[in-house]
Design an enzyme around this catalytic site. Structure first.
Site, PDB file in Angstrom:
ATOM      1  N   LYS A 111      41.241  30.909  39.418  1.00 17.26           N
ATOM      2  CA  LYS A 111      41.217  32.250  38.927  1.00 17.26           C
ATOM      3  C   LYS A 111      39.472  32.549  38.843  1.00 17.26           C
ATOM      4  CE  LYS A 111      43.634  36.237  38.182  1.00 17.26           C
ATOM      5  NZ  LYS A 111      44.878  36.400  38.518  1.00 17.26           N
TER       6      LYS A 111
HETATM    7  N1  GLU Z   1      45.636  38.421  41.425  1.00 13.32           N
HETATM    8  C1  GLU Z   1      47.152  38.510  41.486  1.00 13.32           C
HETATM    9  C2  GLU Z   1      47.757  37.570  40.563  1.00 13.32           C
HETATM   10  O1  GLU Z   1      47.163  37.629  39.350  1.00 13.32           O
HETATM   11  C3  GLU Z   1      47.303  37.882  42.958  1.00 13.32           C
HETATM   12  C4  GLU Z   1      46.913  36.398  43.050  1.00 13.32           C
HETATM   13  C5  GLU Z   1      47.222  35.701  44.465  1.00 13.32           C
HETATM   14  O2  GLU Z   1      47.832  36.525  45.340  1.00 13.32           O
HETATM   15  O3  GLU Z   1      46.844  34.655  44.700  1.00 13.32           O
HETATM   16  O4  GLU Z   1      48.827  37.216  40.545  1.00 13.32           O
END
Ligand code: GLU
Length: 424
Positions: A111
């Site tokens: 992330k």
């Molecule tokens: N940001 C989303 C999450 O927290 C999607 C992450 C993704 O699709 O890789 O799950």
């Protein structure tokens, strides 16, 4: 919305650690695996200059934390928000490892993001910021290595800029096979039909599974939503299809409450026209009392650390469906569990997004175009399976659903480490 919760900017990673320690103890996780998973693999911090519209140069700080890749490439979103810092990126990356493992995807967790309020920048500036961030990350991301996606305040348009920038750095013959470096792209640029609604749809599939298990109907049930962005809106959209009644909404621009119900489509239109939910049908409400609204279900779909010891006691709902990542902190959760409030944990509840991303990634990797119906059908099956597994595990270990969800995820990662051993 942050006005309702105590501001604990440095607490998110602490919550993850508390949740992890609890699950590790209940399942008796292998000590070596515990050591590995207690820390992130890589933490990338980049500083990069961007020319602003007025000619000035601003230097931005971007983060990408890669928590673990035992099950596959790092996967997870990029967020543009004032609360993005290394603590938040670590916490959110770690949650992604659990989320992808729980869903049975061949991914690890990552992330990142930039600590900015995108509302303060023009579209042209956001494009340059996003492209320059992508360039600064370089080969720290990659279609088989680390695959970003949208998160808070990041859009399909931004994902298209990321894909284009990353692909442009490759030699011409290599470009198109790098399209899956990022997911959540617009449909015309390799994006997946249905990825836009995947998270909200998934939230509601888990709520439906909960209602089915209880033998109750969602028809006429009252619910509130915190956050009216992608996840909040689509959750409300699919709740309405079940005949549930939206009685309260809160976001960064305001808090509204109408016990007679509000139409999510109409509210979305109002929000588009006014760039706020404040003032909608004259139902402004006290932001501090939001979580105490008389309702059956709460869908927090905004930021972390929103349900805390300060407001958990006031909650009347019987279910919290965590559309956001980490909306309930450890103290808040203790109070809720004591009160008998059920929680569909984030790593299960909002996993429709990353599952949708996985389908987009497969679509690009295989040069295919998938239909919306197929995507929606596959998402439902995967989420119902995961829900059932979590409930079953919670019965087996006599523990809460969050801990059970961790146990399912950790068991899969533990097995991979045991089978493969540690290099060298
Ligand atoms: N940001 C989303 C999450 O927290 C999607 C992450 C993704 O699709 O890789 O799950």
């Amino acid at each position: 919305m942050a006005t309702t919760a105590k501001s604990r900017k440095t607490g998110m990673y602490e919550n993850v650690k508390n949740q992890f320690d609890k699950a590790a103890a209940v399942m008796n996780l292998d000590e070596s695996v515990k050591k590995i998973l207690s820390i992130t693999n890589n933490e990338i911090i980049v500083h990069f200059p961007v020319k602003m519209d007025n000619g000035d140069v601003e230097v931005f700080t971007g983060y990408r934390v890669q928590h673990n890749n035992a099950l596959g490439p790092y996967k997870g979103g990029l967020r543009y928000h004032d609360t993005v810092d290394i603590d938040a990126a670590r916490a959110l990356a770690t949650w992604m490892t659990w989320k992808t493992a729980l869903a049975g995807l061949p991914y690890g967790g990552g992330k990142g993001g930039i600590q900015i309020d995108p509302k303060k920048y023009s579209t042209a500036e956001l494009e340059r910021i996003t492209r320059r961030f992508t360039f600064a990350l370089g080969d720290n991301i990659g279609p088989e290595h680390d695959i970003p996606a949208p998160d808070v305040n990041t859009t399909p348009q931004m994902m298209a800029w990321i894909a284009d920038t990353y692909m442009s750095t490759k030699s011409p013959s290599e470009r198109s096979k790098n399209q899956h470096v990022v997911t959540g792209k617009p449909v015309g640029s390799g994006g997946l039909e249905g990825r836009d609604r995947a998270t909200g749809f998934g939230v509601v599939v888990t709520i439906e599974a909960w209602a089915k298990m209880k033998g109750i109907s969602l028809q006429g049930m009252k619910y509130i939503v915190q956050g009216f962005g992608n996840v909040g809106y689509w959750s409300a959209h699919f709740m309405s299809k079940n005949g549930a009644i939206l009685v309260g909404v809160q976001d960064a621009t305001g808090t509204i409450y109408n016990p007679d119900g509000m139409d999510p489509e109409d509210l979305l239109q109002y929000q588009k026209e006014n760039a706020t939910i404040h003032g909608y049908t004259n139902h402004d409400f006290d932001s501090d009392k939001f979580f105490g609204i008389d309702c059956d279900i709460i869908i927090p779909a905004a930021l972390g650390n929103q349900i805390t010891e300060e407001n958990a006691g006031s909650i009347k709902a019987k279910l919290i469906a965590e559309g956001a990542n980490g909306p309930t902190d450890t103290e808040g959760e203790t109070i809720l569990l004591e009160k008998g409030v059920e929680i569909i944990p984030d790593i299960l509840c909002n996993s429709g997004g990353v599952i949708g991303s996985y389908y987009e990634w497969l679509q690009n990797r295989n040069g295919e175009i998938w239909y919306m119906d197929d995507v929606i059908g596959k998402l439902r099956r995967k989420l119902e399976d995961a829900f059932e597994k979590v409930v079953h595990t919670s019965e087996e270990y006599k523990t809460d659903w969050r801990t059970a969800a961790y146990i399912v995820a950790l068991t899969r990662i533990e097995m991979a480490y045991k089978q493969r051993g540690i290099f060298p």
